[in-house]
Design an enzyme around this catalytic site. Structure first.
Site, PDB file in Angstrom:
ATOM      1  N   ASP A   1       0.840  -1.196   0.000  1.00 45.95           N
ATOM      2  CA  ASP A   1       0.000   0.000   0.000  1.00 45.95           C
ATOM      3  C   ASP A   1       0.878   1.250   0.000  1.00 45.95           C
ATOM      4  O   ASP A   1       2.096   1.161   0.191  1.00 45.95           O
ATOM      5  CB  ASP A   1      -0.952   0.002   1.207  1.00 45.95           C
ATOM      6  CG  ASP A   1      -0.303  -0.536   2.479  1.00 45.95           C
ATOM      7  OD1 ASP A   1       0.940  -0.460   2.597  1.00 45.95           O
ATOM      8  OD2 ASP A   1      -1.021  -1.013   3.357  1.00 45.95           O
TER       9      ASP A   1
ATOM     10  N   ASP B   1      -7.961  -2.097  14.166  1.00 46.48           N
ATOM     11  CA  ASP B   1      -9.355  -2.254  13.721  1.00 46.48           C
ATOM     12  C   ASP B   1      -9.538  -3.454  12.795  1.00 46.48           C
ATOM     13  O   ASP B   1     -10.582  -3.611  12.174  1.00 46.48           O
ATOM     14  CB  ASP B   1      -9.845  -0.977  13.044  1.00 46.48           C
ATOM     15  CG  ASP B   1      -9.040  -0.622  11.783  1.00 46.48           C
ATOM     16  OD1 ASP B   1      -8.131  -1.407  11.404  1.00 46.48           O
ATOM     17  OD2 ASP B   1      -9.326   0.428  11.178  1.00 46.48           O
TER      18      ASP B   1
ATOM     19  N   HIS C   1      -7.742  -4.142  10.014  1.00 45.32           N
ATOM     20  CA  HIS C   1      -7.429  -3.967   8.591  1.00 45.32           C
ATOM     21  C   HIS C   1      -6.213  -4.792   8.179  1.00 45.32           C
ATOM     22  O   HIS C   1      -5.321  -5.062   8.987  1.00 45.32           O
ATOM     23  CB  HIS C   1      -7.262  -2.477   8.212  1.00 45.32           C
ATOM     24  CG  HIS C   1      -6.069  -1.779   8.772  1.00 45.32           C
ATOM     25  ND1 HIS C   1      -6.148  -0.546   9.392  1.00 45.32           N
ATOM     26  CD2 HIS C   1      -4.743  -2.094   8.791  1.00 45.32           C
ATOM     27  CE1 HIS C   1      -4.936  -0.165   9.749  1.00 45.32           C
ATOM     28  NE2 HIS C   1      -4.068  -1.087   9.405  1.00 45.32           N
TER      29      HIS C   1
ATOM     30  N   GLU D   1      -9.832  -0.982   5.192  1.00 45.42           N
ATOM     31  CA  GLU D   1     -10.438  -0.675   6.480  1.00 45.42           C
ATOM     32  C   GLU D   1     -11.745  -1.466   6.631  1.00 45.42           C
ATOM     33  O   GLU D   1     -12.227  -2.064   5.669  1.00 45.42           O
ATOM     34  CB  GLU D   1     -10.697   0.839   6.569  1.00 45.42           C
ATOM     35  CG  GLU D   1      -9.421   1.697   6.559  1.00 45.42           C
ATOM     36  CD  GLU D   1      -8.633   1.652   7.883  1.00 45.42           C
ATOM     37  OE1 GLU D   1      -8.701   0.648   8.605  1.00 45.42           O
ATOM     38  OE2 GLU D   1      -7.932   2.648   8.168  1.00 45.42           O
TER      39      GLU D   1
END
Ligand code: F6R
Length: 260
Positions: free
Chosen positions: A67, A136, A138, A143
């Protein structure tokens, strides 16, 4: 999915670097997908040490990015291109010629994302993809509620992820809102997924991803769909796994020739 519980981050780094060494011995030109952030650093340090003392010949390896932030100026020290060049490519004695990544500064970000997906396919696909996990849940920067079949594209970071990543910048205001990330569908095309999680802060996300239902709200649960996914956790990150005893027994009884 295989869950391996190790004592600490250094042991995790050694274990995964050994698996990458085996891969590069069998396939010297393998395409290695790398994550950024703090968690995978022990892997990269162990790989660099192996190259330095001759245990690993990585000279034909190829490296690709998972990413990238959108809009950081070219050469910014915290762009993921800069981080991967600094932490992985250079220590392994490679050059930018062996490196693939998305262009976070492209005028047409949507086209750059599609081009990166195509470049990965044209390179023969990722042989081993290293993943971290967000608090979270991811993976990459997919996300919560990312499509489980998503392709490489632009995503908006959650406030929590920007808070988590603010430590790499002078203030949270400097953390970009947008990223290009390999999609979950793209990530699932890698031949071997190796997710590393260390520290108590990751324990809940790990438990949800490994023992919870497959759900877009926990993107890392998509590893449950993959035929060769390995989750390596230290004791702290394993602390909320209900099946920890079973995972320990299974790994202890594993024939050594199987590797990861
Ligand atoms: C980074 C990436 C992210 C990180 C995750 C954990 O390339 O894809 O998914 O792996 O945010 O980051 P750390 O390891 O810094 O806790």
């Amino acid at each position: 999915m295989e869950i391996v519980i190790v004592p600490d981050p250094a042991a995790a780094g050694e274990l995964i670097a050994a698996a990458i060494t085996d891969l590069l011995t069998d396939k010297p030109e393998a395409l290695l997908g790398v994550a950024t952030g703090s968690t995978p650093l022990p892997i990269y340090q162990s790989l660099a040490a192996r190259v330095a003392d001759g245990r690993l010949d990585a000279s034909r390896a190829r490296i690709c990015q998972l990413d990238e932030y959108v809009g950081l100026p070219a050469g910014h020290p915290e762009s993921y291109r800069s981080v991967v060049l600094r932490e992985v490519v250079e220590p392994l004695g490679l050059t930018e010629d062996s490196f693939l990544g998305p262009d976070g500064n492209a005028e047409d970000i949507a086209a750059a994302a599609i081009a990166y997906d195509r470049a990965l396919a044209e390179a023969g696909g990722v042989d081993l993809q290293i993943l971290g996990i967000g608090t979270d849940g991811h993976i990459g920067f997919n996300e919560p509620c990312s499509s489980l079949s998503s392709r490489t594209r632009i995503k908006t970071l959650t406030r929590q992820t920007r808070v988590d990543n603010a430590r790499f910048f002078d203030s949270i205001d400097q953390v970009p809102h947008h990223v290009i990330t390999q999609g979950i569908g793209t990530i699932l095309e890698a031949r071997h997924l190796v997710l590393l999680a260390t520290g108590e802060a990751k324990a809940e996300a790990v438990a949800l991803a490994v023992e919870g239902p497959l759900a877009a709200v926990v993107p890392a649960s998509a590893l449950q769909l993959h035929q060769h996914a390995t989750v390596v956790v230290d004791e702290a990150a394993a602390s909320k796994l209900k099946l920890a005893g079973y995972f320990r027994d299974t790994y202890a009884a594993k024939p050594a020739w199987q590797g990861l």
